[in-house]
Design a protein around this motif. Structure first.
Motif, PDB file in Angstrom:
ATOM      1  N   GLN A  58     -18.887  12.621  10.953  1.00  0.00           N
ATOM      2  CA  GLN A  58     -18.470  14.030  10.730  1.00  0.00           C
ATOM      3  C   GLN A  58     -18.200  14.592  12.075  1.00  0.00           C
ATOM      4  O   GLN A  58     -17.256  15.419  12.351  1.00  0.00           O
ATOM      5  N   SER A  59     -18.768  14.037  13.301  1.00  0.00           N
ATOM      6  CA  SER A  59     -18.601  14.748  14.503  1.00  0.00           C
ATOM      7  C   SER A  59     -17.050  14.409  14.907  1.00  0.00           C
ATOM      8  O   SER A  59     -16.330  14.944  15.575  1.00  0.00           O
ATOM      9  N   THR A  60     -16.853  13.012  14.661  1.00  0.00           N
ATOM     10  CA  THR A  60     -15.543  12.436  14.988  1.00  0.00           C
ATOM     11  C   THR A  60     -14.354  13.148  14.206  1.00  0.00           C
ATOM     12  O   THR A  60     -13.349  13.544  14.721  1.00  0.00           O
ATOM     13  N   LEU A  61     -14.534  13.474  12.808  1.00  0.00           N
ATOM     14  CA  LEU A  61     -13.691  14.164  12.027  1.00  0.00           C
ATOM     15  C   LEU A  61     -13.410  15.796  12.539  1.00  0.00           C
ATOM     16  O   LEU A  61     -12.231  16.011  12.659  1.00  0.00           O
ATOM     17  N   SER A  62     -14.430  16.380  12.957  1.00  0.00           N
ATOM     18  CA  SER A  62     -14.521  17.593  13.277  1.00  0.00           C
ATOM     19  C   SER A  62     -13.572  17.741  14.714  1.00  0.00           C
ATOM     20  O   SER A  62     -12.970  18.724  14.540  1.00  0.00           O
ATOM     21  N   THR A  63     -14.079  16.773  15.567  1.00  0.00           N
ATOM     22  CA  THR A  63     -12.962  16.699  16.729  1.00  0.00           C
ATOM     23  C   THR A  63     -11.619  16.519  16.314  1.00  0.00           C
ATOM     24  O   THR A  63     -10.834  17.293  17.144  1.00  0.00           O
ATOM     25  N   ALA A  64     -11.568  15.732  15.809  1.00  0.00           N
ATOM     26  CA  ALA A  64      -9.929  15.115  15.366  1.00  0.00           C
ATOM     27  C   ALA A  64      -9.231  16.435  14.625  1.00  0.00           C
ATOM     28  O   ALA A  64      -7.902  16.757  14.820  1.00  0.00           O
ATOM     29  N   CYS A  65      -9.764  16.820  13.525  1.00  0.00           N
ATOM     30  CA  CYS A  65      -9.299  18.075  12.849  1.00  0.00           C
ATOM     31  C   CYS A  65      -9.220  19.287  14.044  1.00  0.00           C
ATOM     32  O   CYS A  65      -8.277  20.102  13.377  1.00  0.00           O
ATOM     33  N   ALA A  66     -10.012  19.644  14.612  1.00  0.00           N
ATOM     34  CA  ALA A  66      -9.918  20.690  15.786  1.00  0.00           C
ATOM     35  C   ALA A  66      -8.837  20.614  16.477  1.00  0.00           C
ATOM     36  O   ALA A  66      -8.299  21.719  17.165  1.00  0.00           O
ATOM     37  N   ALA A  67      -8.356  19.398  17.012  1.00  0.00           N
ATOM     38  CA  ALA A  67      -7.518  18.893  18.244  1.00  0.00           C
ATOM     39  C   ALA A  67      -6.050  19.362  18.124  1.00  0.00           C
ATOM     40  O   ALA A  67      -5.425  19.371  19.002  1.00  0.00           O
ATOM     41  N   ALA A  68      -5.515  19.357  16.874  1.00  0.00           N
ATOM     42  CA  ALA A  68      -4.150  19.452  16.737  1.00  0.00           C
ATOM     43  C   ALA A  68      -3.835  20.187  15.380  1.00  0.00           C
ATOM     44  O   ALA A  68      -4.382  20.887  14.621  1.00  0.00           O
ATOM     45  N   ALA A  69      -2.453  20.082  15.010  1.00  0.00           N
ATOM     46  CA  ALA A  69      -1.821  20.656  13.818  1.00  0.00           C
ATOM     47  C   ALA A  69      -2.458  20.114  12.439  1.00  0.00           C
ATOM     48  O   ALA A  69      -1.735  20.427  11.356  1.00  0.00           O
ATOM     49  N   ASN A  70      -3.114  19.187  12.877  1.00  0.00           N
ATOM     50  CA  ASN A  70      -3.718  18.431  11.346  1.00  0.00           C
ATOM     51  C   ASN A  70      -2.865  17.585  10.395  1.00  0.00           C
ATOM     52  O   ASN A  70      -2.542  18.154   9.409  1.00  0.00           O
ATOM     53  N   GLU A  71      -2.053  16.713  10.962  1.00  0.00           N
ATOM     54  CA  GLU A  71      -1.334  15.821  10.198  1.00  0.00           C
ATOM     55  C   GLU A  71      -2.152  14.784   9.756  1.00  0.00           C
ATOM     56  O   GLU A  71      -2.780  13.647  10.816  1.00  0.00           O
ATOM     57  N   CYS A  85       0.857  -1.280  -0.041  1.00  0.00           N
ATOM     58  CA  CYS A  85       0.127  -0.075   0.010  1.00  0.00           C
ATOM     59  C   CYS A  85       0.839   1.167   0.020  1.00  0.00           C
ATOM     60  O   CYS A  85       2.027   1.306   0.216  1.00  0.00           O
ATOM     61  N   ILE A  86       0.092   2.394  -0.253  1.00  0.00           N
ATOM     62  CA  ILE A  86       0.824   3.718  -0.380  1.00  0.00           C
ATOM     63  C   ILE A  86       0.572   4.421   0.867  1.00  0.00           C
ATOM     64  O   ILE A  86      -0.762   4.640   0.830  1.00  0.00           O
ATOM     65  N   GLN A  87       1.413   4.827   1.441  1.00  0.00           N
ATOM     66  CA  GLN A  87       1.097   5.929   3.048  1.00  0.00           C
ATOM     67  C   GLN A  87       1.414   7.227   2.332  1.00  0.00           C
ATOM     68  O   GLN A  87       2.471   7.388   1.996  1.00  0.00           O
ATOM     69  N   LEU A  88       0.482   8.130   2.700  1.00  0.00           N
ATOM     70  CA  LEU A  88       0.635   9.517   2.450  1.00  0.00           C
ATOM     71  C   LEU A  88       0.446  10.460   3.749  1.00  0.00           C
ATOM     72  O   LEU A  88      -0.640  10.185   4.183  1.00  0.00           O
ATOM     73  N   VAL A  89       1.328  11.183   4.084  1.00  0.00           N
ATOM     74  CA  VAL A  89       1.207  12.250   5.224  1.00  0.00           C
ATOM     75  C   VAL A  89       1.176  13.467   4.658  1.00  0.00           C
ATOM     76  O   VAL A  89       2.136  14.062   4.116  1.00  0.00           O
ATOM     77  N   GLN A  90       0.141  14.248   5.048  1.00  0.00           N
ATOM     78  CA  GLN A  90      -0.125  15.834   4.555  1.00  0.00           C
ATOM     79  C   GLN A  90      -0.051  16.494   6.231  1.00  0.00           C
ATOM     80  O   GLN A  90      -0.610  16.088   6.889  1.00  0.00           O
ATOM     81  N   THR A  91       0.699  17.335   5.956  1.00  0.00           N
ATOM     82  CA  THR A  91       1.010  18.478   7.143  1.00  0.00           C
ATOM     83  C   THR A  91       0.353  19.539   6.954  1.00  0.00           C
ATOM     84  O   THR A  91       0.223  20.160   5.996  1.00  0.00           O
ATOM     85  N   ARG A  92       0.227  20.252   8.176  1.00  0.00           N
ATOM     86  CA  ARG A  92      -0.087  21.779   8.199  1.00  0.00           C
ATOM     87  C   ARG A  92      -1.621  21.926   7.500  1.00  0.00           C
ATOM     88  O   ARG A  92      -1.633  23.156   6.970  1.00  0.00           O
ATOM     89  N   LEU A  93      -2.540  21.233   7.517  1.00  0.00           N
ATOM     90  CA  LEU A  93      -3.842  21.559   7.012  1.00  0.00           C
ATOM     91  C   LEU A  93      -4.683  22.170   8.165  1.00  0.00           C
ATOM     92  O   LEU A  93      -4.823  21.481   9.251  1.00  0.00           O
ATOM     93  N   PRO A  94      -5.238  23.445   8.062  1.00  0.00           N
ATOM     94  CA  PRO A  94      -6.217  24.006   8.826  1.00  0.00           C
ATOM     95  C   PRO A  94      -7.019  23.198   9.080  1.00  0.00           C
ATOM     96  O   PRO A  94      -7.662  22.379   8.298  1.00  0.00           O
ATOM     97  N   SER A  95      -7.947  23.639  10.416  1.00  0.00           N
ATOM     98  CA  SER A  95      -8.991  22.917  10.584  1.00  0.00           C
ATOM     99  C   SER A  95     -10.210  22.455   9.655  1.00  0.00           C
ATOM    100  O   SER A  95     -10.336  21.303   9.282  1.00  0.00           O
ATOM    101  N   ASP A  96     -10.443  23.543   9.350  1.00  0.00           N
ATOM    102  CA  ASP A  96     -11.570  23.462   8.136  1.00  0.00           C
ATOM    103  C   ASP A  96     -11.065  22.702   6.872  1.00  0.00           C
ATOM    104  O   ASP A  96     -11.572  21.891   6.095  1.00  0.00           O
ATOM    105  N   ALA A  97      -9.958  23.221   6.415  1.00  0.00           N
ATOM    106  CA  ALA A  97      -9.244  22.250   5.260  1.00  0.00           C
ATOM    107  C   ALA A  97      -9.152  20.983   5.571  1.00  0.00           C
ATOM    108  O   ALA A  97      -9.183  20.037   4.829  1.00  0.00           O
TER     109      ALA A  97
END
Length: 176
Positions: free
Chosen positions: A155-168, A111-123
Protein backbone atom coordinates in the motif's frame (compact mmCIF):
# COMPACT_ATOMS: atom_id res chain seq x y z
CA UNK A 1 -32.27 47.27 35.78
CA UNK A 2 -34.36 45.24 33.36
CA UNK A 3 -35.32 41.70 34.14
CA UNK A 4 -34.63 38.93 31.58
CA UNK A 5 -38.35 38.14 31.60
CA UNK A 6 -39.13 41.37 29.84
CA UNK A 7 -36.42 40.91 27.18
CA UNK A 8 -37.75 40.16 23.70
CA UNK A 9 -35.77 38.77 20.75
CA UNK A 10 -32.17 37.55 20.67
CA UNK A 11 -28.90 39.24 21.32
CA UNK A 12 -26.63 39.54 18.27
CA UNK A 13 -24.08 37.33 20.02
CA UNK A 14 -26.59 34.49 20.26
CA UNK A 15 -27.52 34.86 16.59
CA UNK A 16 -23.83 34.91 15.63
CA UNK A 17 -23.16 31.72 17.56
CA UNK A 18 -26.13 29.99 15.94
CA UNK A 19 -25.00 31.06 12.45
CA UNK A 20 -21.47 29.86 13.20
CA UNK A 21 -22.72 26.43 14.35
CA UNK A 22 -24.93 26.10 11.26
CA UNK A 23 -21.95 27.01 9.06
CA UNK A 24 -19.71 24.40 10.69
CA UNK A 25 -22.40 21.74 10.27
CA UNK A 26 -22.94 22.70 6.62
CA UNK A 27 -19.19 22.52 5.92
CA UNK A 28 -18.95 19.10 7.59
CA UNK A 29 -21.91 17.88 5.53
CA UNK A 30 -20.38 19.19 2.31
CA UNK A 31 -16.99 17.60 2.98
CA UNK A 32 -18.50 14.24 3.88
CA UNK A 33 -20.72 14.32 0.77
CA UNK A 34 -17.63 14.95 -1.39
CA UNK A 35 -15.98 11.89 0.17
CA UNK A 36 -19.10 9.81 -0.44
CA UNK A 37 -19.36 10.93 -4.08
CA UNK A 38 -15.69 10.12 -4.73
CA UNK A 39 -16.04 6.75 -3.01
CA UNK A 40 -19.16 6.01 -5.09
CA UNK A 41 -17.32 6.96 -8.31
CA UNK A 42 -14.48 4.59 -7.35
CA UNK A 43 -16.94 1.77 -6.76
CA UNK A 44 -18.67 2.44 -10.08
CA UNK A 45 -15.36 2.45 -11.99
CA UNK A 46 -14.25 -0.81 -10.32
CA UNK A 47 -17.62 -2.42 -11.10
CA UNK A 48 -17.51 -1.24 -14.71
CA UNK A 49 -14.01 -2.68 -15.14
CA UNK A 50 -14.90 -6.04 -13.61
CA UNK A 51 -18.07 -6.32 -15.71
CA UNK A 52 -16.38 -5.25 -18.94
CA UNK A 53 -13.40 -7.61 -18.53
CA UNK A 54 -15.78 -10.47 -17.70
CA UNK A 55 -17.90 -9.67 -20.77
CA UNK A 56 -14.84 -9.47 -23.04
CA UNK A 57 -13.58 -12.81 -21.75
CA UNK A 58 -17.01 -14.30 -22.38
CA UNK A 59 -17.28 -12.88 -25.93
CA UNK A 60 -13.78 -14.12 -26.83
CA UNK A 61 -13.96 -17.49 -25.04
CA UNK A 62 -14.00 -19.53 -28.29
CA UNK A 63 -11.39 -17.41 -30.03
CA UNK A 64 -7.73 -18.25 -29.49
CA UNK A 65 -6.70 -14.74 -28.54
CA UNK A 66 -7.77 -11.08 -28.39
CA UNK A 67 -6.30 -10.07 -31.78
CA UNK A 68 -9.24 -7.88 -32.88
CA UNK A 69 -9.87 -6.32 -29.48
CA UNK A 70 -10.15 -2.54 -29.38
CA UNK A 71 -12.25 -0.02 -27.50
CA UNK A 72 -14.50 0.27 -30.57
CA UNK A 73 -14.89 -3.53 -30.63
CA UNK A 74 -15.77 -3.55 -26.91
CA UNK A 75 -18.54 -1.04 -27.72
CA UNK A 76 -19.71 -3.03 -30.78
CA UNK A 77 -19.87 -6.25 -28.73
CA UNK A 78 -21.93 -4.49 -26.02
CA UNK A 79 -19.29 -5.62 -23.53
CA UNK A 80 -19.13 -2.25 -21.71
CA UNK A 81 -21.95 -0.67 -19.69
CA UNK A 82 -23.98 1.81 -21.75
CA UNK A 83 -23.24 4.53 -19.17
CA UNK A 84 -19.56 4.46 -20.24
CA UNK A 85 -20.17 4.92 -23.96
CA UNK A 86 -19.63 8.33 -25.51
CA UNK A 87 -19.56 7.87 -29.29
CA UNK A 88 -16.55 5.63 -29.97
CA UNK A 89 -14.97 6.29 -26.58
CA UNK A 90 -15.43 4.69 -23.18
CA UNK A 91 -15.40 7.17 -20.29
CA UNK A 92 -14.81 6.34 -16.63
CA UNK A 93 -16.60 8.04 -13.73
CA UNK A 94 -13.98 10.81 -13.62
CA UNK A 95 -14.22 11.86 -17.26
CA UNK A 96 -11.07 9.97 -18.21
CA UNK A 97 -10.95 7.27 -20.86
CA UNK A 98 -10.95 3.50 -20.59
CA UNK A 99 -9.03 2.04 -23.53
CA UNK A 100 -8.94 -1.70 -24.27
CA UNK A 101 -6.32 -3.33 -26.50
CA UNK A 102 -4.79 -6.79 -26.87
CA UNK A 103 -1.37 -7.39 -25.34
CA UNK A 104 1.02 -10.29 -24.98
CA UNK A 105 1.47 -12.21 -21.73
CA UNK A 106 2.80 -15.56 -22.99
CA UNK A 107 1.65 -15.77 -26.62
CA UNK A 108 0.78 -12.96 -29.02
CA UNK A 109 -2.40 -11.07 -28.06
CA UNK A 110 -3.35 -13.54 -25.32
CA UNK A 111 -4.23 -10.86 -22.74
CA UNK A 112 -6.40 -7.75 -22.41
CA UNK A 113 -4.76 -4.43 -21.60
CA UNK A 114 -6.88 -1.69 -20.05
CA UNK A 115 -5.66 1.87 -19.58
CA UNK A 116 -7.78 4.09 -17.31
CA UNK A 117 -6.94 7.81 -17.27
CA UNK A 118 -7.64 10.78 -14.98
CA UNK A 119 -8.11 8.87 -11.74
CA UNK A 120 -7.72 11.19 -8.72
CA UNK A 121 -5.16 10.05 -6.13
CA UNK A 122 -7.57 8.48 -3.63
CA UNK A 123 -9.68 7.01 -6.45
CA UNK A 124 -6.51 5.52 -7.96
CA UNK A 125 -5.82 3.61 -4.74
CA UNK A 126 -9.42 2.42 -4.39
CA UNK A 127 -9.54 1.40 -8.05
CA UNK A 128 -6.30 -0.60 -7.97
CA UNK A 129 -7.31 -2.36 -4.75
CA UNK A 130 -10.70 -3.13 -6.32
CA UNK A 131 -9.33 -4.77 -9.47
CA UNK A 132 -6.35 -6.63 -8.01
CA UNK A 133 -8.13 -10.01 -8.04
CA UNK A 134 -9.01 -9.87 -11.75
CA UNK A 135 -5.67 -8.44 -12.92
CA UNK A 136 -2.46 -10.20 -13.86
CA UNK A 137 -0.36 -7.02 -13.58
CA UNK A 138 -1.09 -3.38 -12.67
CA UNK A 139 1.04 -0.28 -13.30
CA UNK A 140 0.36 3.27 -12.16
CA UNK A 141 2.09 5.80 -14.42
CA UNK A 142 4.51 3.07 -15.50
CA UNK A 143 5.33 2.05 -11.92
CA UNK A 144 4.53 -1.62 -11.27
CA UNK A 145 2.28 -2.05 -8.23
CA UNK A 146 1.17 -5.64 -8.90
CA UNK A 147 3.33 -8.27 -10.54
CA UNK A 148 2.09 -11.39 -12.33
CA UNK A 149 1.33 -14.25 -9.94
CA UNK A 150 1.39 -12.01 -6.85
CA UNK A 151 -1.93 -11.25 -5.21
CA UNK A 152 -0.88 -8.61 -2.72
CA UNK A 153 -0.06 -4.93 -3.16
CA UNK A 154 2.29 -2.88 -1.00
CA UNK A 155 0.00 0.00 0.00
CA UNK A 156 2.92 2.38 0.55
CA UNK A 157 4.19 1.77 -3.01
CA UNK A 158 0.65 2.19 -4.34
CA UNK A 159 0.13 5.42 -2.39
CA UNK A 160 3.38 6.87 -3.74
CA UNK A 161 2.56 5.83 -7.31
CA UNK A 162 -0.99 7.23 -7.16
CA UNK A 163 0.13 10.54 -5.63
CA UNK A 164 2.96 11.11 -8.09
CA UNK A 165 1.14 11.86 -11.32
CA UNK A 166 -2.10 12.18 -13.31
CA UNK A 167 -2.85 8.56 -12.49
CA UNK A 168 -2.98 6.56 -15.64
CA UNK A 169 -3.57 2.99 -14.48
CA UNK A 170 -2.69 0.12 -16.84
CA UNK A 171 -3.97 -3.32 -15.97
CA UNK A 172 -3.45 -6.57 -17.84
CA UNK A 173 -6.03 -9.35 -17.70
CA UNK A 174 -5.55 -12.94 -18.79
CA UNK A 175 -8.13 -14.85 -20.82
CA UNK A 176 -9.31 -16.88 -17.84
Amino acid sequence: MKSRKNQKGYVSTEVGIAVFIIGVLALAGFLSSQFLVNDANSSVTVGQTIDTVKNIRNKYRYQGDFTNLSTAEVINLNAAPKTMISGTTLLNSYGGTADYTPTTCTNANDCIQLVQTRLPSDACMNYVNGIVEISDTIDVEGNPVKESGIYTIDQSTLSTACAAAANEVTSVHTKI
